[in-house]
Enzyme design. Structure first.
Site, PDB file in Angstrom:
ATOM      1  CG  ASP A 194      29.940   0.670 -20.117  1.00 43.24           C
ATOM      2  OD1 ASP A 194      29.062  -0.166 -19.777  1.00 43.24           O
ATOM      3  OD2 ASP A 194      30.947   0.929 -19.446  1.00 43.24           O
ATOM      4  CD  GLU A 217      25.585  -2.655 -27.892  1.00 46.38           C
ATOM      5  OE1 GLU A 217      25.544  -3.265 -28.966  1.00 46.38           O
ATOM      6  OE2 GLU A 217      25.591  -3.215 -26.781  1.00 46.38           O
ATOM      7  CG  ASP A 249      27.159   5.825 -22.352  1.00 46.16           C
ATOM      8  OD1 ASP A 249      26.392   5.624 -21.385  1.00 46.16           O
ATOM      9  OD2 ASP A 249      28.402   5.806 -22.249  1.00 46.16           O
ATOM     10  CG  LEU A 291      -7.973  -4.508   6.934  1.00 46.48           C
ATOM     11  CD1 LEU A 291      -7.922  -5.790   6.111  1.00 46.48           C
ATOM     12  CD2 LEU A 291      -8.971  -3.530   6.326  1.00 46.48           C
ATOM     13  CE  LYS A 307      -6.744  -9.644   7.340  1.00 46.88           C
ATOM     14  NZ  LYS A 307      -5.348  -9.821   7.181  1.00 46.88           N
ATOM     15  CE  LYS A 364     -10.566  -3.993   0.525  1.00 49.81           C
ATOM     16  NZ  LYS A 364      -9.461  -3.869  -0.406  1.00 49.81           N
ATOM     17  CB  CYS A 382      20.195 -19.212  40.794  1.00 47.99           C
ATOM     18  SG  CYS A 382      18.760 -18.673  41.752  1.00 47.99           S
ATOM     19  CB  CYS A 422      18.971 -15.801  39.575  1.00 50.03           C
ATOM     20  SG  CYS A 422      18.270 -16.965  38.434  1.00 50.03           S
TER      21      CYS A 422
HETATM   22  S1  IVH Z   1      -7.500  -3.628   2.279  1.00 48.93           S
HETATM   23  C1  IVH Z   1      -6.461   0.282   5.043  1.00 48.93           C
HETATM   24  N1  IVH Z   1      -7.625  -5.952   1.170  1.00 48.93           N
HETATM   25  O1  IVH Z   1      -4.443  -7.238   5.670  1.00 48.93           O
HETATM   26  C2  IVH Z   1      -6.200  -1.123   4.822  1.00 48.93           C
HETATM   27  N2  IVH Z   1      -6.033  -5.672   2.903  1.00 48.93           N
HETATM   28  O2  IVH Z   1      -4.886  -6.913   8.496  1.00 48.93           O
HETATM   29  C3  IVH Z   1      -6.686  -1.546   3.482  1.00 48.93           C
HETATM   30  N3  IVH Z   1      -4.684  -7.662   3.343  1.00 48.93           N
HETATM   31  O3  IVH Z   1      -2.144  -4.664   6.070  1.00 48.93           O
HETATM   32  C4  IVH Z   1      -6.351  -2.929   3.324  1.00 48.93           C
HETATM   33  N4  IVH Z   1      -5.592  -8.939   1.822  1.00 48.93           N
HETATM   34  O4  IVH Z   1      -1.844  -6.060   3.983  1.00 48.93           O
HETATM   35  C5  IVH Z   1      -7.019  -5.225   2.099  1.00 48.93           C
HETATM   36  N5  IVH Z   1      -7.865  -7.937   0.031  1.00 48.93           N
HETATM   37  C6  IVH Z   1      -7.245  -7.221   0.967  1.00 48.93           C
HETATM   38  C7  IVH Z   1      -6.210  -7.746   1.768  1.00 48.93           C
HETATM   39  C8  IVH Z   1      -5.633  -6.934   2.733  1.00 48.93           C
HETATM   40  C9  IVH Z   1      -4.674  -8.873   2.774  1.00 48.93           C
HETATM   41  C10 IVH Z   1      -3.789  -7.262   4.440  1.00 48.93           C
HETATM   42  C11 IVH Z   1      -3.191  -5.896   4.287  1.00 48.93           C
HETATM   43  C12 IVH Z   1      -3.328  -5.234   5.628  1.00 48.93           C
HETATM   44  C13 IVH Z   1      -3.725  -6.368   6.497  1.00 48.93           C
HETATM   45  C14 IVH Z   1      -4.567  -5.880   7.649  1.00 48.93           C
END
Ligand code: IVH
Length: 696
Positions: free
Chosen positions: A40, A42, A44, A83, A111, A286, A425, A443
């Protein structure tokens, strides 16, 4: 003191950084792991020195252990949406060409199939970690997140940031340590994040890995006054590079110039899927340009700038060994397929619902048939088609979920028997379209399920399936009203029921001794009568006495009883019939309950409701039924209109909102998505405020 003494006091900045790192590290050892390495005194000494050099240092305001994982809710400063999904090249092309507002650059990432996590850094230090929850509110899991090896305590730059990613377990760790414990790494990751203590049967968060996919920065108004400016990048791919420099492990990404290269990447990932370190279930695309993302915005469910392409569903074949029949709460008797064990999508399946008698006919299924099982992502496996008669060979080399070999034999081919009596039943059954029903309210299967429904609808903790069955088996509770005469002696006499749990159960029950008419009607669990409908019916009717008079009139054939309900917006003749019918067959139960508990008068139309005086129009596809949303608006005092004009206060717009949305925008009417509506209704502020170091 243990370890080195740190940089010389002459270099004040370096000394401050070192001191706060030391304090962070040793606090974690002391508070969260109960494994201190310093005395403790050390500790503190470090604290006092930091306080003298930099009295406003953030580290000095982080005191004590992180809260028990799962015990506190966290409101996400940036909601964590889902998504939009796709399975074909055409959908990817549509996204890249039509949806994405002419974006020229996209990024792709695998994903990952794990559990989403949001890491909140303040002045570069990890202050809180939260699960996704319902997207607006998750659970505090900071203590477990700190155990994840590649989650840094310190980003090395004094920035405020919310870093999102997926927590996963590598397939090699899963095989080495956890294969016997859980069917898949995803469940382990979710369990490990939320557990309060290290438990047998759950994973240790130290065996998990964080893979980031997103970072958000709080605006100037809400960030720490000493925080440095966040990076001003144009593209997400640049932000991901920045994240990597801070020591965060980012899920691998690639940049694409259009649909063709995006479609090729789905093929690449399909080929790499098996050998990837983590389980993945598709590819996320994306828009890279952050300004375009802003313009595209979000629906209540997902951002319009992203798309998740999913691998084709897992398909497998097995054999239908027999059919079990189960009676549910509303008396519907459901066929459940008993199957030879088969792995599909990472889980061994031995049962699958066949929904109803109509489904058996649609599939023309016979016992002894070979069937096709399909599992799409998270969805429960389903028998999708019949592949003809099975042979003995189809049963070879099958293994149960617990690893023991399957020893069953092939049953002779036969058309399934539809039960002539209730499997529970033995009372009479009735075929109603595709559904087979037991109409006997006493039932056992129905009473146990109704009891569970009652307890869940009234949010009683601690009364689940097991206890409901125990109460029924022991004869203590045969019907819901019996709950209210249970005593401490009776409850604590049950198997595995400690005195403390018995007293908890009694106080949960006690809390429901007085119910408003709408809660009461919802908890009865009548088919088709959910909480929103129960609320508007109760608002119209007011008291139980009045309701019983109406039911009597209805059963005497008096039209005015039906008309009274049909005048309520959102209630048609079918619902009204169903409602009165449901109550009249439950008249004895309602009578007994009204003697056991108090059913209070429903508040009349909420003149002072939070939405009073405001008009709403609901359009587009939403996560809940449109009618349900309209009813909840009305229950809060709002007025529903069906067209958009300049007088309209709010347009609630879901996906594909179309012309109403453009009209509202051109007239300057305020447009809200579902979460905006919830905020307006105050439902997201009903819980305790989030725990933060500083108020946002
Ligand atoms: S982008 C606005 N990138 O998938 C959402 N999501 O089905 C932006 N997920 O809840 C998410 N890998 O948890 C993104 N490379 C990835 C991902 C990913 C897995 C999951 C994420 C999300 C879910 C939706």
């Amino acid at each position: 003191m243990a370890g080195d003494a740190g940089p010389d006091v002459a270099d004040e900045a370096a000394r401050i950084a070192w001191l706060s790192d030391q304090i962070s590290h040793h606090s974690h050892l002391y508070y969260n792991l109960a494994a201190p390495e310093l005395s403790d005194i050390e500790f503190d000494t470090l604290w006092d020195e930091l306080k003298a050099l930099d009295p406003s240092n953030l580290q000095l305001s982080i005191v004590g252990a992180d809260v028990d994982p799962g015990s506190e809710k966290v409101v996400h400063l940036f909601p964590m949406r889902s998504l939009d999904k796709a399975t074909s090249d055409e959908e990817i092309q549509h996204f890249a060409i039509e949806t994405a507002l002419g974006a020229e650059q996209f990024l792709s990432q695998p994903k990952l199939d794990g559990s989403a996590l949001s890491l909140e850094y303040r002045l570069g230090r990890l202050v809180r970690a939260a699960t996704r929850g319902n997207g607006d509110r998750g659970e505090d899991v900071t203590r477990n997140a700190r155990r994840i090896q590649n989650v840094p305590e310190n980003l090395g730059i004094e920035v405020d940031a919310h870093i999102r990613g997926e927590v996963v377990m590598s397939l090699s760790t899963f095989e080495e340590k956890y294969r016997e414990v859980s069917p898949n790494p995803r469940n382990l990751a979710a369990g490990a994040l939320r557990q309060k203590n290290l438990e047998a049967g759950k994973a240790d968060a130290a065996d998990l890995v964080f893979q980031a996919y997103d970072v958000r920065f709080p605006s100037k108004e809400v960030r720490h006054p000493n925080a440095v400016e966040p990076p001003h990048e144009e593209n997400d791919s640049m932000l991901l590079e920045w994240l990597q420099k801070t020591g965060i492990e980012v899920a691998p990404w690639e940049v694409h110039d259009g649909a063709e290269s995006m479609c090729t990447s789905t093929l690449d990932w399909s080929a790499k899927r098996e050998s990837h370190r983590f389980e993945i279930d598709g590819v996320v695309f994306k828009v890279d340009d952050l300004r375009k993302r802003q313009l595209l915005g979000m629906t209540a469910h997902h951002p319009r700038w992203a798309l998740a392409w999913k691998f084709p569903p897992d398909i497998a074949e097995t054999v239908l060994l027999g059919i079990d029949w189960q009676t549910g709460r509303t008396g519907v008797i459901t066929p459940v397929a008993r199957l030879a064990p088969q792995m599909v999508g990472g889980v061994t399946v031995e049962n699958a619902t066949l929904h109803n008698v109509g489904e058996l006919e649609r599939l023309s299924i016979k016992i002894g048939d070979k069937v096709r099982l399909v599992r799409r992502g998270d969805v429960i496996p389903k028998v999708e088609a019949v592949m003809g008669k099975a042979t003995k060979k189809d049963l070879q080399d099958r293994i149960h979920a617990d690893g023991t070999p399957f020893t069953g034999v092939l049953p002779p081919s036969s058309v399934p028997d539809i039960p002539q009596t209730c499997p529970d039943c033995q009372g009479p059954v009735e075929l109603d379209g595709a559904f087979l029903r037991c109409n006997d309210l006493s039932c056992t299967a129905r009473t146990v399920r109704s009891l569970i429904y009652w307890c869940q609808a009234l949010e009683m903790d601690g009364i689940g399936e097991k206890l409901a069955e125990q109460l029924d088996d022991s004869g203590l509770v045969r019907s819901i009203p019996d709950l209210y005469s249970l005593t401490m002696e009776q409850l604590s006499g049950l198997d595995r029921m400690a005195e403390k749990s018995a007293s908890n159960v009694l106080s949960e029950i006690s809390a429901t001794r007085s119910l408003s008419l709408s809660r009461f009607l919802h908890a009865l669990g009548m088919p088709g009568i959910g909480p929103e409908l129960a609320a508007s019916l109760s608002q119209e009717i007011g008291t139980l006495k009045e309701l019983l008079t109406l039911v009597k009139q209805w059963s005497d054939g008096d039209e005015s009883a039906l008309n009274r309900l049909v005048s309520i917006d959102g209630v048609g003749a079918k619902v009204a019939e169903q409602f009165y019918g449901g109550l009249s067959i439950r008249s004895e139960l309602v009578d007994d309950l009204s003697k056991a508990i108090e059913i209070t008068t429903e508040g009349t139309a909420p003149v002072g409701g939070v939405l009073a005086g405001k008009s709403f129009c609901v359009t587009g596809s939403l996560s809940r039924g449109r009618k349900e949303i309209q009813l909840s608006i009305k229950a809060a005092g709002g007025k529903i209109v069906t067209s958009v004009s300049g007088n309209l206060d709010y347009l609630i717009a879901g996906e594909n909102a179309g012309s109403k949305l453009s009209k509202a925008q051109s007239l300057g009417v305020e447009v809200l998505d579902e979460s905006g509506l919830e905020k307006l209704m105050g439902s997201s502020t009903s819980d305790a405020p989030p725990r933060t170091l500083f108020d946002y």
